[in-house]
Scaffold this active site. Sequence first.
Site, short mmCIF file in Angstrom:
data_model
loop_
_atom_site.label_atom_id
_atom_site.label_comp_id
_atom_site.label_asym_id
_atom_site.label_seq_id
_atom_site.Cartn_x
_atom_site.Cartn_y
_atom_site.Cartn_z
N ARG A 210 -1.62 8.47 3.76
CA ARG A 210 -2.06 9.27 4.91
C ARG A 210 -0.98 9.46 5.98
O ARG A 210 -1.16 10.19 6.94
CB ARG A 210 -3.32 8.64 5.53
CG ARG A 210 -4.56 8.96 4.72
CD ARG A 210 -5.77 8.26 5.27
NE ARG A 210 -5.76 6.84 4.95
CZ ARG A 210 -6.56 5.94 5.50
NH1 ARG A 210 -7.43 6.32 6.44
NH2 ARG A 210 -6.50 4.67 5.16
N GLY B 166 0.83 -1.22 0.00
CA GLY B 166 0.00 0.00 0.00
C GLY B 166 0.86 1.26 0.00
O GLY B 166 2.00 1.23 0.42
N GLN C 280 5.07 -6.29 -5.90
CA GLN C 280 3.78 -6.05 -6.57
C GLN C 280 3.91 -4.73 -7.34
O GLN C 280 3.82 -3.66 -6.75
CB GLN C 280 2.65 -5.99 -5.54
CG GLN C 280 1.27 -5.94 -6.18
CD GLN C 280 0.16 -5.62 -5.18
OE1 GLN C 280 0.42 -5.18 -4.06
NE2 GLN C 280 -1.07 -5.81 -5.61
N ASN D 211 41.65 8.06 41.33
CA ASN D 211 40.75 9.20 41.49
C ASN D 211 41.15 10.27 40.49
O ASN D 211 42.22 10.87 40.62
CB ASN D 211 40.88 9.74 42.92
CG ASN D 211 39.59 10.38 43.36
OD1 ASN D 211 38.78 10.78 42.53
ND2 ASN D 211 39.40 10.49 44.66
N LYS E 2 34.97 7.53 25.84
CA LYS E 2 34.86 6.83 24.55
C LYS E 2 36.03 5.87 24.44
O LYS E 2 37.16 6.24 24.76
CB LYS E 2 34.89 7.84 23.41
CG LYS E 2 34.57 7.20 22.09
CD LYS E 2 34.90 8.09 20.92
CE LYS E 2 34.74 7.28 19.66
NZ LYS E 2 35.72 7.67 18.67
N ARG F 125 30.21 6.86 25.59
CA ARG F 125 30.09 6.53 24.17
C ARG F 125 30.62 5.11 23.88
O ARG F 125 31.19 4.47 24.75
CB ARG F 125 30.82 7.61 23.36
CG ARG F 125 30.10 8.97 23.50
CD ARG F 125 30.96 10.12 23.03
NE ARG F 125 31.36 9.94 21.64
CZ ARG F 125 32.39 10.59 21.08
NH1 ARG F 125 33.11 11.44 21.80
NH2 ARG F 125 32.69 10.39 19.83
N GLY G 222 -14.59 -4.22 6.32
CA GLY G 222 -15.40 -5.22 5.64
C GLY G 222 -16.37 -5.87 6.61
O GLY G 222 -15.99 -6.19 7.74
N GLY H 116 -4.98 -4.24 -5.60
CA GLY H 116 -5.87 -4.73 -4.56
C GLY H 116 -5.26 -5.87 -3.75
O GLY H 116 -4.25 -6.45 -4.13
#
Length: 393
Positions: free
Chosen positions: A17, A13, A73, A376, A350, A332, A139, A78
């Site tokens: 929308r 489809g 497709q 420390n 990192k 990171r 449906g 349909g």
Amino acid sequence: MQQKIEVVIMAAGEGTRMHSALPKVLHKAAGRSLVEWVAEAARAVTEKPVLVYGNGGEQLRETLGEAFRYVYQAERLGTGHAVLTAQEEIRNSDYTIVLAGDMPLIRPETIARLAEETRKSGCDCMLLTACPEKTPPYGRIVRDAAGRICGIVEDKDATSEQKKIKELNFSFYCFKTSALLRALAQLTPDNAQHEYYLTDCVGILYRAGGDVRSIQIEDMRECVGVNTRVQLAEAEAALRARINEKLMLAGVTMIDPAATYIGPEVEIGEDTVIYPGVILEGKCRIGRGSTLYQGSRLVGCTIGDATTVENSVLLQAEVGDHTQIGPNAYLRPGTRIGSHCRIGDFVETKNAVIGDGTKVSHLTYVGDAELGEDINIGCCSLTSTARKRTRRS
Ligand code: UD1
Ligand code: CA
């Protein structure tokens, strides 16, 4: 003998929308694309579902990879035509389940039940139907005088009498493959939308003396279809609630589950507490008795037991037990923090390995570095390609 089931997921489809450059079924809800949620449910009965796609095929295949068998497709004629396009993929199966790619709330248990009931009854087609209080333009299931299902009429084709029918089709079907292929060959686009409707297979089978049945959908929340971003947000909330409920029932405390964003692959140990605004993405593994305070985002991280994280961002980082992270730390990729550590405010790491008991309390960058145990590090430090192995004790 084991019977072969194929699953066809219709996803060609346009999704107009959504107003998006992204194919609709690739939009994410609760950390997974819509079609991956459907595929996850389909895995109750098949390894690799068949995905019928239209525009944006490249993007779909790139994103979803080997998880599907793909059928293109070219023209969107349909839902019946969509399944017909996949006929070579299903031909050697005994049963074919057809699902829509934009209904992400369908659960594996429901698919398993649909397959099981169809096999037990030996019918040609089994539909999942329900009679919700509010009737969306779906449906309608039409029954004959004896109460047998004799057709599905689309909202746009329904008479005012038929529109009063409460029992609806949600596009979850299980067909005997031979019956499906026979019916598909007879479809015509003779209807309001000039499309080949999959739903017309039901009438065709009935008129040929076939047996069409239905089972009731037990949980209406499984029927949320996504056509707009409003419905995407609805689906997101429902999927998130499902993930969070499972975790809470397994021993995780959430102060405000509606404001807690946890992906489907996250594992969390008992007695861990999660505050609002926490986002856990990818394969995160959080230990027991830890606390994730407000506003933390963790992607693909492993966190030990009794550790706290506050208002920090952690990307592919590993953290041990009894460690404190944050507030406002940025860990990171390649960061490995030991146990009994403290990584304080405005610390960025990192590719950094930090040994047990080491404290980096504030305003520091640790990159490409290996720090030993019980160090420390003072305020405003900067390391890069460093190796510190000093031990305080
Ligand atoms: C369909 C059903 C309707 C049901 C409703 C439930 C038909 C004719 N009608 O209507 O009975 O109540 O779903 O949601 O089947 N698709 C393709 N190729 C196509 C056309 C559609 O792959 O050529 C896909 C769409 O991407 C979508 C699904 O099929 O995932 C359903 O198509 P859509 O056009 O949305 O059907 P509805 O009008 O919603
Ligand atoms: Ca639809």
